[in-house]
Design an enzyme around this catalytic site. Structure first.
Site, PDB file in Angstrom:
ATOM      1  CG  HIS A 174      -1.913   1.022   1.255  1.00  0.00           C
ATOM      2  ND1 HIS A 174      -2.381   1.485   0.292  1.00  0.00           N
ATOM      3  CD2 HIS A 174      -2.839   1.138   2.503  1.00  0.00           C
ATOM      4  CE1 HIS A 174      -3.404   2.503   0.580  1.00  0.00           C
ATOM      5  NE2 HIS A 174      -3.679   2.157   1.856  1.00  0.00           N
TER       6      HIS A 174
ATOM      7  CG  HIS B  87      -4.447   0.499  -7.990  1.00  0.00           C
ATOM      8  ND1 HIS B  87      -5.827   0.650  -7.691  1.00  0.00           N
ATOM      9  CD2 HIS B  87      -3.849   1.290  -7.189  1.00  0.00           C
ATOM     10  CE1 HIS B  87      -5.802   1.318  -6.771  1.00  0.00           C
ATOM     11  NE2 HIS B  87      -4.790   1.780  -6.144  1.00  0.00           N
TER      12      HIS B  87
ATOM     13  CG  ASP C 144       2.852   4.615  -3.813  1.00  0.00           C
ATOM     14  OD1 ASP C 144       2.991   5.624  -3.502  1.00  0.00           O
ATOM     15  OD2 ASP C 144       2.297   3.581  -3.321  1.00  0.00           O
TER      16      ASP C 144
HETATM   17  N1  ACO Z   1       4.591  -6.992 -10.289  1.00  0.00           N
HETATM   18  C1  ACO Z   1       4.317  -8.205 -10.993  1.00  0.00           C
HETATM   19  N2  ACO Z   1       3.077  -8.879 -10.959  1.00  0.00           N
HETATM   20  C2  ACO Z   1       1.995  -8.237 -10.215  1.00  0.00           C
HETATM   21  C3  ACO Z   1       2.210  -6.852  -9.691  1.00  0.00           C
HETATM   22  C4  ACO Z   1       3.599  -6.462  -9.501  1.00  0.00           C
HETATM   23  N3  ACO Z   1       3.656  -5.130  -9.082  1.00  0.00           N
HETATM   24  N4  ACO Z   1       0.929  -6.642  -9.046  1.00  0.00           N
HETATM   25  C5  ACO Z   1       0.176  -7.600  -9.544  1.00  0.00           C
HETATM   26  N5  ACO Z   1       0.744  -8.669 -10.213  1.00  0.00           N
HETATM   27  C6  ACO Z   1       0.217  -9.836 -10.700  1.00  0.00           C
HETATM   28  C7  ACO Z   1      -0.092 -11.104  -9.596  1.00  0.00           C
HETATM   29  O1  ACO Z   1       1.056 -11.713  -9.420  1.00  0.00           O
HETATM   30  C8  ACO Z   1      -1.619 -11.669 -10.030  1.00  0.00           C
HETATM   31  O2  ACO Z   1      -1.091 -12.659 -11.021  1.00  0.00           O
HETATM   32  P1  ACO Z   1      -1.611 -13.838 -11.127  1.00  0.00           P
HETATM   33  O3  ACO Z   1      -3.039 -13.584 -11.517  1.00  0.00           O
HETATM   34  O4  ACO Z   1      -0.882 -14.671 -12.153  1.00  0.00           O
HETATM   35  O5  ACO Z   1      -1.742 -14.548  -9.837  1.00  0.00           O
HETATM   36  C9  ACO Z   1      -2.209 -10.344 -11.161  1.00  0.00           C
HETATM   37  O6  ACO Z   1      -0.978  -9.592 -11.284  1.00  0.00           O
HETATM   38  C10 ACO Z   1      -3.155  -9.968 -10.060  1.00  0.00           C
HETATM   39  O7  ACO Z   1      -2.512  -9.302  -8.903  1.00  0.00           O
HETATM   40  P2  ACO Z   1      -3.260  -9.291  -7.569  1.00  0.00           P
HETATM   41  O8  ACO Z   1      -2.436  -9.475  -6.493  1.00  0.00           O
HETATM   42  O9  ACO Z   1      -4.504 -10.230  -7.371  1.00  0.00           O
HETATM   43  O10 ACO Z   1      -4.047  -7.851  -7.599  1.00  0.00           O
HETATM   44  P3  ACO Z   1      -4.377  -7.157  -6.343  1.00  0.00           P
HETATM   45  O11 ACO Z   1      -5.366  -6.295  -6.715  1.00  0.00           O
HETATM   46  O12 ACO Z   1      -4.709  -8.235  -5.109  1.00  0.00           O
HETATM   47  O13 ACO Z   1      -3.158  -6.339  -5.546  1.00  0.00           O
HETATM   48  C11 ACO Z   1      -1.512  -4.585  -5.525  1.00  0.00           C
HETATM   49  C12 ACO Z   1      -2.793  -5.071  -6.006  1.00  0.00           C
HETATM   50  C13 ACO Z   1      -1.297  -5.143  -4.399  1.00  0.00           C
HETATM   51  C14 ACO Z   1      -1.177  -3.199  -5.807  1.00  0.00           C
HETATM   52  C15 ACO Z   1      -0.462  -5.135  -6.533  1.00  0.00           C
HETATM   53  O14 ACO Z   1      -0.672  -5.047  -7.834  1.00  0.00           O
HETATM   54  C16 ACO Z   1       0.839  -4.892  -5.936  1.00  0.00           C
HETATM   55  O15 ACO Z   1       1.576  -5.849  -4.988  1.00  0.00           O
HETATM   56  N6  ACO Z   1       1.641  -4.290  -6.559  1.00  0.00           N
HETATM   57  C17 ACO Z   1       2.931  -3.830  -6.122  1.00  0.00           C
HETATM   58  C18 ACO Z   1       2.853  -2.928  -4.860  1.00  0.00           C
HETATM   59  C19 ACO Z   1       2.399  -1.349  -5.086  1.00  0.00           C
HETATM   60  O16 ACO Z   1       2.889  -0.904  -5.823  1.00  0.00           O
HETATM   61  N7  ACO Z   1       1.490  -1.189  -4.077  1.00  0.00           N
HETATM   62  C20 ACO Z   1       1.121   0.397  -4.134  1.00  0.00           C
HETATM   63  C21 ACO Z   1      -0.375   0.117  -4.874  1.00  0.00           C
HETATM   64  S1  ACO Z   1      -1.117   1.928  -4.897  1.00  0.00           S
HETATM   65  C22 ACO Z   1      -1.431   2.563  -3.198  1.00  0.00           C
HETATM   66  O17 ACO Z   1      -1.732   1.375  -2.384  1.00  0.00           O
HETATM   67  C23 ACO Z   1      -1.038   3.575  -2.853  1.00  0.00           C
END
Ligand code: ACO
Length: 445
Positions: free
Chosen positions: A267, A306, A362
């Site tokens: 987050h 996201h 971010d």
């Molecule tokens: N890098 C690589 N793969 C990713 C990423 C990433 N940053 N984000 C998601 N994925 C992949 C997951 O592995 C998943 O793949 P799968 O379907 O093969 O299992 C798919 O994309 C969907 O991801 P989820 O985790 O199910 O998506 P969710 O909505 O639960 O998570 C989150 C969203 C937590 C933001 C995620 O994209 C992430 O971890 N990003 C990196 C951390 C980040 O930048 N957070 C800031 C978000 S903005 C904020 O909160 C202010």
């Protein structure tokens, strides 16, 4: 979406052959309507199972609108791009809390209130002194925000609107002070008192000069970086604020929970992790190898992806413009090229395209914060300052919503059925009998 009285969902329960009509309102059925679907008189009724709220609306809100597929973000109807270009952070805070942009008179009054609550009790300084010298400032902030509840016990009486608004202004006012105290503590620098103008940067950077005079362009850039995350509907930390607040605890305790939720690397802690990641990559040449490791599932690309945006995060677009303005003054951040190359490669790569992973807010903020002189540990703290009006507006909206109750989800119990107690001598689990950890323990939001 327009919906008439005929908007219903017909459900046939194949277990019983019964048919049910569930009303649809605002694109949703009420999960509680499922409970009429039973198989026996003593049946609790059907529930919906939605870990991590993938398709569950927890509230009705009039504060922030997001269309994640089209990359749209509006506060109270105003596009984020217009607010970032034309408003100040205080105006946006007022807008989030009150639903309208302030008139000149309203803004003056609100600014007066905020400015006159920036000081913290001297004991807060002593409290912060107790933290270890290398304590993460976000950890300090969690503690310090929670501790404010002990300084303002009357904050519990939040049903009184005047008192409630006073506490809200108080927290908005004190967040920058607490943030600066946390930073100065971590550097072993003397604390700087608020001086009620250009306040935050003076509290951060003042040394022996009578007053630190920030560059107005950089000060404005920081103000924009506070506006961009000021609210984002039901994100993880806002959900924490609403959920903890639903127990009718005071707003400082609820906000401490929100700060704690924001701290996590998935987050608000992501901005800190982005910079650490860019430093680790080090050069443009190393980007393809790093992306390959992400695709192999070794780790995630921080600042990408996201839950809601499946398109370019509109805030990330504004951040890129702010970066240009800032870098003209500070000089280019040497990691910018790495970030740009990372974005270029990722946006053209099937893995990221198929999963609709775009840079989020971010991704570039860290580069600007660094150019402005902030250490990486302060990045999530800066995010917390920006998000505070949103947390408070959402907290108040939830308290005033007659449909809201204490937030208390249901669960599906998969554990042991009732069994008799075993004495110490009778127990003897083999290692293999103990539960295995899940395959993918660290995914999700
Ligand atoms: N890098 C690589 N793969 C990713 C990423 C990433 N940053 N984000 C998601 N994925 C992949 C997951 O592995 C998943 O793949 P799968 O379907 O093969 O299992 C798919 O994309 C969907 O991801 P989820 O985790 O199910 O998506 P969710 O909505 O639960 O998570 C989150 C969203 C937590 C933001 C995620 O994209 C992430 O971890 N990003 C990196 C951390 C980040 O930048 N957070 C800031 C978000 S903005 C904020 O909160 C202010």
């Amino acid at each position: 979406m327009t919906e008439g009285s005929g908007d219903t969902l017909t459900v046939i329960d194949n277990r019983t052959g019964r048919t049910y009509q569930l009303p649809i309102s605002h694109g949703a059925i009420r999960a509680a309507d499922l409970r009429q679907i039973t198989v026996a008189d003593d049946d609790f009724g059907l529930m919906s199972y939605d870990p991590a709220f993938m398709a569950t609306a927890s509230c009705r809100s009039a504060i922030t609108f997001i269309d994640g597929d089209r990359g749209i973000l509006r506060y109270r109807g105003y596009p984020i791009e217009q607010l970032a270009e034309r408003s100040t952070f205080l105006e946006v805070a007022y807008l989030l809390m009150n639903g309208e942009l302030p008139t000149k008179q309203q803004l003056d009054k609100f600014a007066y209130l905020v400015v006159h609550h920036t000081f913290v009790h001297e004991n807060v300084k002593k409290f912060i002194d107790g933290f270890h010298h290398d304590a993460h400032p976000m950890g300090i902030l969690v503690g310090a925000v929670g501790a404010l509840s002990t300084f303002y016990p009357e904050a519990k009486e939040f049903t009184d609107p005047v008192n409630r608004r006073l506490q809200m202004a108080r927290l908005i006012a004190k967040m920058p002070t607490l943030a600066a105290l946390a930073y100065r503590h971590s550097r072993g620098l003397p604390y700087v008192y608020p001086d009620n103008a250009g306040n935050f940067l003076n509290m951060m950077w003042k040394m022996s000069e009578p007053r630190y005079e920030p560059d107005p362009t950089l000060e404005h850039a920081l103000d924009v970086l506070f506006i961009l995350p000021a609210d984002h509907e039901q994100n993880c930390s806002t959900n924490a604020m609403r959920s903890v607040g639903s127990s009718h605890v005071d707003p400082y305790s609820a906000a401490a929970a929100a700060v704690a939720a924001l701290y996590g690397p998935l987050h608000g802690g992501a901005n800190e992790q982005v910079l650490r990641m860019l430093r680790e990559i080090g050069s443009v040449e190393q980007v393809p190898a790093y992306v390959a490791r992400v695709k192999d599932g070794e780790f995630r690309l921080m600042g990408f992806g996201h839950r809601v945006y499946k398109n370019y995060d509109p805030r990330a677009r504004v951040v890129r413009q702010v970066a240009e303005t800032v870098f003209k003054i500070t000089g280019l951040n040497r990691l910018l090229q790495v970030a740009v190359e990372l974005e270029r490669i990722a946006l053209a790569d099937d893995y990221f395209v198929a999963k609709k992973l775009y840079p989020n807010v971010d991704f570039y903020t860290g580069l600007i914060y660094e150019a402005l002189g902030f250490p990486v540990e302060m990045f999530p703290v800066l995010f917390a300052i920006g998000r505070t009006p949103g947390w408070l507006a959402q907290w108040e909206e939830s308290l005033l919503d007659p449909e809201q109750r204490i937030a208390r989800p249901r669960q599906i119990y998969l554990g042991q059925p009732e069994r008799g107690y075993l004495s110490l001598e009778e127990r003897g689990h083999a290692e293999s009998e103990l539960a295995e950890p899940p395959d993918k323990p660290f995914g999700g939001d």
